[in-house]
Design a protein around this motif. Structure first.
Motif, mmCIF file in Angstrom:
data_model
loop_
_atom_site.group_PDB
_atom_site.id
_atom_site.type_symbol
_atom_site.label_atom_id
_atom_site.label_comp_id
_atom_site.label_asym_id
_atom_site.label_seq_id
_atom_site.Cartn_x
_atom_site.Cartn_y
_atom_site.Cartn_z
ATOM 1 N N THR A 37 -9.659 -0.491 -9.295
ATOM 2 C CA THR A 37 -8.252 -0.174 -9.074
ATOM 3 C C THR A 37 -7.421 -1.422 -9.296
ATOM 4 O O THR A 37 -7.775 -2.500 -8.820
ATOM 5 N N GLU A 66 -5.881 2.246 -17.845
ATOM 6 C CA GLU A 66 -6.408 3.575 -17.516
ATOM 7 C C GLU A 66 -7.417 4.039 -18.566
ATOM 8 O O GLU A 66 -8.374 4.733 -18.239
ATOM 9 N N SER A 67 -7.237 3.626 -19.816
ATOM 10 C CA SER A 67 -8.176 4.033 -20.868
ATOM 11 C C SER A 67 -9.565 3.462 -20.631
ATOM 12 O O SER A 67 -10.552 3.994 -21.138
ATOM 13 N N ARG A 71 -8.087 2.574 -12.444
ATOM 14 C CA ARG A 71 -7.011 3.362 -11.838
ATOM 15 C C ARG A 71 -5.819 2.461 -11.529
ATOM 16 O O ARG A 71 -5.971 1.397 -10.929
ATOM 17 N N ILE A 72 -4.631 2.913 -11.906
ATOM 18 C CA ILE A 72 -3.409 2.141 -11.681
ATOM 19 C C ILE A 72 -2.668 2.682 -10.468
ATOM 20 O O ILE A 72 -2.549 3.893 -10.290
ATOM 21 N N PRO A 138 -5.600 10.229 -14.924
ATOM 22 C CA PRO A 138 -4.915 9.112 -15.592
ATOM 23 C C PRO A 138 -3.596 9.518 -16.254
ATOM 24 O O PRO A 138 -2.581 8.843 -16.080
ATOM 25 N N ARG A 141 -0.917 10.101 -13.700
ATOM 26 C CA ARG A 141 -0.410 8.840 -13.155
ATOM 27 C C ARG A 141 0.522 8.155 -14.151
ATOM 28 O O ARG A 141 1.566 7.615 -13.779
ATOM 29 N N LEU A 142 0.127 8.176 -15.422
ATOM 30 C CA LEU A 142 0.967 7.539 -16.443
ATOM 31 C C LEU A 142 2.282 8.280 -16.612
ATOM 32 O O LEU A 142 3.330 7.650 -16.813
#
Length: 199
Positions: A37, A66-67, A71-72, A138, A141-142
């Protein structure tokens, strides 16, 4: 748990352009295959004062991470905006590493100070509980990050899909062996996958 000091697109662009940053993210994903993270602190005033191109760079940098399965998380708590970059390891140590706002080029140190490790643990716990982009996937989130940064999601993913179809190398040619376009290409491919199929 990684804390990232970057708050602007200019600062975040290093993740996209420097070859060693790409190699670092790749190595990190291989070392922690179940995921790591990485947290950012981007207070609302930074969003309002940033041009759109800068905000797009932040989303692209997050997409690159994320790729790789990292996790962001993003918090908007201004009190945390000056916290230096750090990593919390599972053995009760913190690795502090920063190049932003330092007198030298790079500063790295480790600490097992209970007070310091507790402070960093509290910071990461706060952003985990209050992430402004909390979502299960992901791309969700993006998208939440794009919304937070006031970047139009449909435009962004469509443009990324178009760029990834041809690659960025025709537009950017690095003039240094330290620079690479592979990070931008990967981020655009990852975001472009969220674009609706062409009819």
């Amino acid at each position: 748990m990684f804390w990232t000091r970057e708050r602007t697109g200019e600062e975040a662009s290093t993740w996209l352009l420097f070859a060693h940053k790409y190699s670092y993210l790749k190595a990190l994903s291989e070392r922690f295959p179940t995921g790591a993270t990485r947290s950012f602190c981007i207070p609302r005033p930074f969003v309002g004062s940033s041009p759109q191109a800068e905000r797009v760079l932040i989303v692209l940098a997050a997409a690159l991470m994320e790729s790789f399965g990292i996790r962001i998380q993003v918090c908007d708590e201004s009190d945390y905006s000056m916290v230096e970059g750090f990593v919390l390891d599972p053995h009760g140590q913190a690795i502090v590493a920063s190049w932003l706002g330092t007198d030298g080029i790079w500063r790295v140190e480790t600490t097992d100070s209970t007070a310091t490790v507790r402070e960093y643990t509290d910071i990461t716990a706060y952003v985990t509980a209050h992430s402004v982009i909390d979502a299960p996937t992901p791309h969700q989130r993006l998208r939440a990050l794009a919304d937070y940064l006031d970047v139009e999601w449909s435009w962004l993913v469509r443009r990324c899909a178009e760029v990834s179809a041809y690659g960025i190398a025709g537009l950017l040619v690095p003039s240094s062996r330290l620079l690479s376009t592979v990070g931008i290409d990967r981020a655009c491919r990852f975001l472009g996958k969220a674009a609706p199929p062409r009819r």
